[in-house]
Design an enzyme around this catalytic site. Structure first.
Site, PDB file in Angstrom:
ATOM      1  N   GLU A  86       0.860  -1.197   0.000  1.00 35.84           N
ATOM      2  CA  GLU A  86       0.000   0.000   0.000  1.00 35.84           C
ATOM      3  C   GLU A  86       0.889   1.238   0.000  1.00 35.84           C
ATOM      4  O   GLU A  86       1.786   1.353   0.814  1.00 35.84           O
ATOM      5  CB  GLU A  86      -0.915  -0.021   1.233  1.00 35.84           C
ATOM      6  N   ARG A 122     -17.625   4.325   4.825  1.00 36.52           N
ATOM      7  CA  ARG A 122     -16.508   3.611   4.172  1.00 36.52           C
ATOM      8  C   ARG A 122     -15.454   3.198   5.184  1.00 36.52           C
ATOM      9  O   ARG A 122     -14.844   2.141   5.062  1.00 36.52           O
ATOM     10  CB  ARG A 122     -15.834   4.499   3.134  1.00 36.52           C
ATOM     11  N   TYR A 136     -27.953   8.989   2.660  1.00 35.43           N
ATOM     12  CA  TYR A 136     -28.430   7.812   3.393  1.00 35.43           C
ATOM     13  C   TYR A 136     -27.784   7.780   4.778  1.00 35.43           C
ATOM     14  O   TYR A 136     -26.716   8.357   4.989  1.00 35.43           O
ATOM     15  CB  TYR A 136     -28.146   6.511   2.623  1.00 35.43           C
ATOM     16  N   ASP A 150     -11.247  -0.860  -9.460  1.00 35.74           N
ATOM     17  CA  ASP A 150     -11.172   0.358 -10.267  1.00 35.74           C
ATOM     18  C   ASP A 150      -9.964   0.362 -11.206  1.00 35.74           C
ATOM     19  O   ASP A 150      -9.994   1.049 -12.227  1.00 35.74           O
ATOM     20  CB  ASP A 150     -11.064   1.597  -9.352  1.00 35.74           C
TER      21      ASP A 150
HETATM   22  C1  LIG Z   1     -18.764   9.698  -4.984  1.00 34.64           C
HETATM   23  C2  LIG Z   1     -18.546   8.220  -5.031  1.00 34.64           C
HETATM   24  C3  LIG Z   1     -19.467   7.390  -4.414  1.00 34.64           C
HETATM   25  C4  LIG Z   1     -19.307   6.000  -4.480  1.00 34.64           C
HETATM   26  N1  LIG Z   1     -20.244   5.224  -3.889  1.00 34.64           N
HETATM   27  C5  LIG Z   1     -20.131   3.894  -3.993  1.00 34.64           C
HETATM   28  C6  LIG Z   1     -21.119   3.051  -3.396  1.00 34.64           C
HETATM   29  O1  LIG Z   1     -22.078   3.521  -2.792  1.00 34.64           O
HETATM   30  N2  LIG Z   1     -20.980   1.691  -3.528  1.00 34.64           N
HETATM   31  C7  LIG Z   1     -19.918   1.146  -4.193  1.00 34.64           C
HETATM   32  O2  LIG Z   1     -19.845  -0.095  -4.272  1.00 34.64           O
HETATM   33  N3  LIG Z   1     -18.962   1.918  -4.758  1.00 34.64           N
HETATM   34  C8  LIG Z   1     -19.039   3.267  -4.677  1.00 34.64           C
HETATM   35  N4  LIG Z   1     -18.092   4.056  -5.231  1.00 34.64           N
HETATM   36  C9  LIG Z   1     -16.970   3.426  -5.968  1.00 34.64           C
HETATM   37  C10 LIG Z   1     -15.911   2.878  -5.022  1.00 34.64           C
HETATM   38  O3  LIG Z   1     -15.518   3.884  -4.127  1.00 34.64           O
HETATM   39  C11 LIG Z   1     -14.688   2.401  -5.809  1.00 34.64           C
HETATM   40  O4  LIG Z   1     -15.114   1.705  -6.940  1.00 34.64           O
HETATM   41  C12 LIG Z   1     -13.854   1.475  -4.920  1.00 34.64           C
HETATM   42  O5  LIG Z   1     -13.260   2.233  -3.887  1.00 34.64           O
HETATM   43  C13 LIG Z   1     -12.792   0.761  -5.738  1.00 34.64           C
HETATM   44  O6  LIG Z   1     -12.016  -0.037  -4.877  1.00 34.64           O
HETATM   45  P1  LIG Z   1     -10.525  -0.437  -5.265  1.00 34.64           P
HETATM   46  O7  LIG Z   1     -10.045  -1.283  -4.159  1.00 34.64           O
HETATM   47  O8  LIG Z   1     -10.505  -0.952  -6.653  1.00 34.64           O
HETATM   48  O9  LIG Z   1      -9.724   0.953  -5.331  1.00 34.64           O
HETATM   49  P2  LIG Z   1      -9.465   2.023  -4.198  1.00 34.64           P
HETATM   50  O10 LIG Z   1     -10.532   1.998  -3.169  1.00 34.64           O
HETATM   51  O11 LIG Z   1      -9.210   3.314  -4.924  1.00 34.64           O
HETATM   52  O12 LIG Z   1      -8.126   1.545  -3.501  1.00 34.64           O
HETATM   53  C14 LIG Z   1      -6.884   1.617  -4.152  1.00 34.64           C
HETATM   54  C15 LIG Z   1      -5.782   1.538  -3.106  1.00 34.64           C
HETATM   55  O13 LIG Z   1      -4.523   1.439  -3.783  1.00 34.64           O
HETATM   56  C16 LIG Z   1      -3.598   2.338  -3.213  1.00 34.64           C
HETATM   57  N5  LIG Z   1      -2.627   2.656  -4.278  1.00 34.64           N
HETATM   58  C17 LIG Z   1      -2.795   3.465  -5.343  1.00 34.64           C
HETATM   59  N6  LIG Z   1      -1.727   3.419  -6.148  1.00 34.64           N
HETATM   60  C18 LIG Z   1      -0.852   2.553  -5.579  1.00 34.64           C
HETATM   61  C19 LIG Z   1       0.422   2.048  -5.956  1.00 34.64           C
HETATM   62  N7  LIG Z   1       1.030   2.446  -7.087  1.00 34.64           N
HETATM   63  N8  LIG Z   1       1.049   1.165  -5.153  1.00 34.64           N
HETATM   64  C20 LIG Z   1       0.442   0.742  -4.004  1.00 34.64           C
HETATM   65  N9  LIG Z   1      -0.770   1.179  -3.597  1.00 34.64           N
HETATM   66  C21 LIG Z   1      -1.412   2.058  -4.388  1.00 34.64           C
HETATM   67  C22 LIG Z   1      -4.448   3.492  -2.737  1.00 34.64           C
HETATM   68  O14 LIG Z   1      -3.788   4.251  -1.745  1.00 34.64           O
HETATM   69  C23 LIG Z   1      -5.691   2.762  -2.208  1.00 34.64           C
HETATM   70  O15 LIG Z   1      -5.516   2.351  -0.871  1.00 34.64           O
HETATM   71  C24 LIG Z   1     -18.196   5.450  -5.167  1.00 34.64           C
HETATM   72  C25 LIG Z   1     -17.261   6.273  -5.761  1.00 34.64           C
HETATM   73  C26 LIG Z   1     -17.429   7.657  -5.693  1.00 34.64           C
HETATM   74  C27 LIG Z   1     -16.421   8.542  -6.352  1.00 34.64           C
END
Ligand SMILES: Cc1cc2nc3c(=O)[nH]c(=O)nc-3n(C[C@H](O)[C@H](O)[C@H](O)COP(=O)(O)OP(=O)(O)OC[C@H]3O[C@@H](n4cnc5c(N)ncnc54)[C@H](O)[C@@H]3O)c2cc1C
Length: 397
Positions: A34, A108, A216, A293
């Protein structure tokens, strides 16, 4: 795949931690790399559909989370200016009976803490903070990830769960670049009011041309998470940038006072620029793959980005456990996930356009919402909320 070498996971967000847990259930060792100095979660609320709750149960974190979540009765859709109710799309007991799991709303930080707690307790996951994965290269028997500081760590496989601005994705699809969609999500959490629409145990959705608001209850109803989505040219890449409270108030001017007045006092607004990414040519390259993502960023109009990252995690863990070799495991994972996540991305995009319609299209939208029973509208999402992860199996080598 040799089970003695760890799986490297870049990113300890929702997807990365869920994958570490799912692999630990298959007795697989992982190292979560991380980039941040410590595990903290910004953001406000998150909606977790039944498809996500099923996975949280399987990962063993649902019990820890249950005490903090809310289970809203419906999505109450309102015409933003008048505050008139257009539709109530049933959640609560109706959706739970339909899909065998409830629809939750959570802070979250609570979701992240529950995942992190389970990761720490499972004893098979090493957490390394301050490790920003900058590059990775194949070795004779695995992959070597390199940190921005030059440190390296070897593993059997590298999974990029590093979010929208993924560095790992650049190794697989260097040309892929998120495109700004011209809007921001501005978020806050306020103490729950005693009465009025924001005190109700519902997901509230208020629509005006070009701007919508979602709210909510979170933290057992003590607080309310609020998001305003509106056109704005700001294009930052951070999650947690302070937003101007006066601009937020201006955005609320077109809304009924029952919403706007309650939010007038909110000071701590944070914003996030919304981006779209076209489907990638591939998610995999040798011993590197993507999840959440990093693979398929979602616009937030369907509240499924975090949940689809949870789905990816269990499907990838199962593919690694079942397939004869790593190449087939990754191919199987991508083929199981690509179609569904693209469909969710497209539907989310379409929802955004529908939410922000102006007259006369908005009148037609509102007429549909008024006339079609809410249960019928929700039944159209069975394919989304009814998804269930495959049963876990033991790890094959
Ligand atoms: C306004 C808004 C509302 C949302 N509401 C919802 C909802 O109600 N329900 C839902 O399911 N989703 C929701 N989402 C979407 C959701 O937040 C994301 O899709 C989700 O967080 C994706 O998870 P992830 O683990 O793929 O990425 P992230 O949560 O972005 O985690 C990525 C992690 O990788 C780390 N990182 C980044 N680059 C590097 C690197 N090079 N090396 C090591 N670590 C790194 C970051 O620090 C972070 O900890 C919402 C998004 C937004 C913008």
């Amino acid at each position: 795949m040799a089970a003695d070498r760890p799986v490297l996971i870049a990113g300890g967000g929702i997807g990365g931690l869920a994958l570490a847990l799912a692999l630990s259930q298959a007795r697989r060792r992982t190292i979560v790399l991380e980039r941040r100095a410590k595990f903290e979660t910004e953001g406000a609320g998150i909606q977790i559909g039944p498809n996500g709750v099923h996975i949280l149960r399987r990962l063993g974190v649902a019990d820890a989370l249950r005490a903090t979540v809310g289970e809203p009765e419906c999505i109450a859709v309102r015409e933003g200016a008048s505050g008139k109710l257009l539709a109530e799309l049933p959640l609560g007991a109706w959706l739970s009976a339909r899909h065998g799991a409830p629809y939750w709303v959570a802070h979250r930080a609570d979701l992240h803490a529950a995942l992190l707690g389970a990761v720490v307790d499972c004893g098979r996951v090493e957490l390394r903070t301050g490790f920003e994965v900058a590059s990775a290269a194949p070795t004779q028997s695995g992959v070597l990830a390199t940190c921005a500081t030059g440190k390296t760590v070897p593993g059997a496989l590298l999974v990029g769960a590093d979010g929208l601005w993924s560095s790992v994705r650049r190794l697989i699809a260097p040309a892929a670049q998120p495109v700004f969609v011209g809007a921001t999500a501005t978020r806050t959490v306020i103490p729950a009011p005693y009465d009025g629409p924001l005190a109700a145990p519902v997901v509230g959705l208020w629509l005006t041309p070009g701007v919508h608001v979602v709210h909510y209850p979170v933290r057992q109803g003590r607080d309310v998470a609020v998001v305003i989505i509106a056109a704005e040219p700001w294009q930052g890449t951070d999650w947690n940038v302070p937003a101007d409270a006066d601009i937020s108030r201006t955005r609320l001017e077109g809304f009924h006072p029952a919403l706007a007045d309650v939010l007038t006092g909110a000071r701590d607004w944070r914003k996030w620029a919304l981006h779209h990414l076209a489907p990638l040519p591939t998610w995999n390259d040798g011993r590197i793959t993507l999840l959440g993502d990093a693979a398929h960023p979602m616009l937030p109009y369907l509240a499924q980005g975090g949940v689809t990252a949870l789905e990816d995690a269990v499907v990838l863990a199962d593919a690694l456990a079942r397939a004869a070799d790593l190449t087939s495991a990754l191919a199987q994972y991508e083929s199981l996930r690509r179609w569904r996540t693209t469909r969710v991305q497209q539907l989310s995009w379409r929802n955004g356009r529908i939410y922000h319609m102006g007259p006369p299209l908005a009148w037609a939208r509102d007429a549909v919402l008024r006339l079609v029973p809410g249960a019928r509208l929700m039944a159209g999402f069975d394919w989304l909320y009814g998804w269930q992860s495959p049963a876990p199996r033991g790890l094959s080598d």
